[in-house]
Motif scaffolding. Sequence first.
Motif, PDB file in Angstrom:
ATOM      1  N   ARG A   1      31.782  23.073  16.244  1.00 31.16           N
ATOM      2  CA  ARG A   1      31.256  21.696  16.221  1.00 31.16           C
ATOM      3  C   ARG A   1      30.210  21.527  15.117  1.00 31.16           C
ATOM      4  O   ARG A   1      30.216  20.539  14.383  1.00 31.16           O
ATOM      5  N   SER A   2      29.344  22.519  14.948  1.00 28.27           N
ATOM      6  CA  SER A   2      28.338  22.450  13.869  1.00 28.27           C
ATOM      7  C   SER A   2      29.022  22.358  12.513  1.00 28.27           C
ATOM      8  O   SER A   2      28.638  21.558  11.655  1.00 28.27           O
TER       9      SER A   2
ATOM     10  N   ARG B   1      32.064  21.261  11.830  1.00 29.20           N
ATOM     11  CA  ARG B   1      32.700  19.948  11.682  1.00 29.20           C
ATOM     12  C   ARG B   1      31.665  18.924  11.209  1.00 29.20           C
ATOM     13  O   ARG B   1      31.928  18.125  10.309  1.00 29.20           O
ATOM     14  N   ALA B   2      30.471  18.994  11.773  1.00 32.47           N
ATOM     15  CA  ALA B   2      29.409  18.048  11.396  1.00 32.47           C
ATOM     16  C   ALA B   2      28.970  18.310   9.950  1.00 32.47           C
ATOM     17  O   ALA B   2      28.839  17.381   9.144  1.00 32.47           O
ATOM     18  N   MET B   3      28.816  19.582   9.587  1.00 31.17           N
ATOM     19  CA  MET B   3      28.376  19.934   8.218  1.00 31.17           C
ATOM     20  C   MET B   3      29.417  19.502   7.192  1.00 31.17           C
ATOM     21  O   MET B   3      29.091  19.023   6.116  1.00 31.17           O
TER      22      MET B   3
ATOM     23  N   GLY C   1      31.699  17.129   7.338  1.00 33.49           N
ATOM     24  CA  GLY C   1      31.848  15.676   7.148  1.00 33.49           C
ATOM     25  C   GLY C   1      33.268  15.372   6.714  1.00 33.49           C
ATOM     26  O   GLY C   1      34.212  15.881   7.318  1.00 33.49           O
TER      27      GLY C   1
ATOM     28  N   GLY D   1      37.216  20.983  17.107  1.00 32.37           N
ATOM     29  CA  GLY D   1      37.292  20.572  15.709  1.00 32.37           C
ATOM     30  C   GLY D   1      38.122  21.451  14.794  1.00 32.37           C
ATOM     31  O   GLY D   1      38.157  21.225  13.576  1.00 32.37           O
TER      32      GLY D   1
END
Length: 217
Positions: A157-158, A160-162, A164, A188
């Motif tokens: 999840r981290s 996926r956020a990084m 973008g 993700g």
Amino acid sequence: SRDIKIAPSILSADFADFGREIQAIEAQGADWVHVDVMDGHFVPNLTFGPPAVAAFRKHVKTVMDVHLMIAPVDPYIEAFAEAGADIITAHVEAGPHIHRTLQAIRATGKKAGVALNPGTPAEAIAHVLDLTDLVCVMTVNPGFGGQKFIDMRDKIRSLRAMIGDRPIHIEIDGGVTQETAPLVAEAGADVLVAGSAVFKGGSVATPAPYGENIRAI
Ligand code: DX5
Ligand code: ZN
């Protein structure tokens, strides 16, 4: 929803018959072929090198996803590119210069992957995302097939956020089965490596039901 690719790992295939095994998994639905290179130094196991990968290339019609569990990695990048790898993945833990390593992989014209062992935080690759086409999240400690899944959903999840909207695959590697696949897909991931889950159930007389195993994941 994201379409999930399955990349069977030939580490769990019959080491006496890679050509037939590669043809079989591709004929029965493999999206990529995951090739685990181990040097007996970075990981406590030893598999194959550039000559073998060049031989595999003669059979791989899809994508040859080469996972380098070796250190140092830089001296061998050219050889694996020459051998026909489509994606060359190096471990961030394999040395102090992952930025230079990814540049070197890209310079060969191949796609560049970076792998993270279970103990390595996602932030380790925060500064090389623009040099990265694939992040391989290890969900086992590398070296062997058939190991138990280590839950890395928070890291996925981290990442996926990084990431973008950058065109970077999140590949999950280790302990992926029909039970664990949905967990990582939901977190993700978009590429799932599976070795023992794909090659299980076979024998000398009857090869494993690769298609059934692939579709089950
Ligand atoms: C482990 C390798 C994995 C392994 C996966 O070091 O990088 O690709 O072959 O095998 P399974 O799916 O059996 O855990
Ligand atoms: Zn692997």
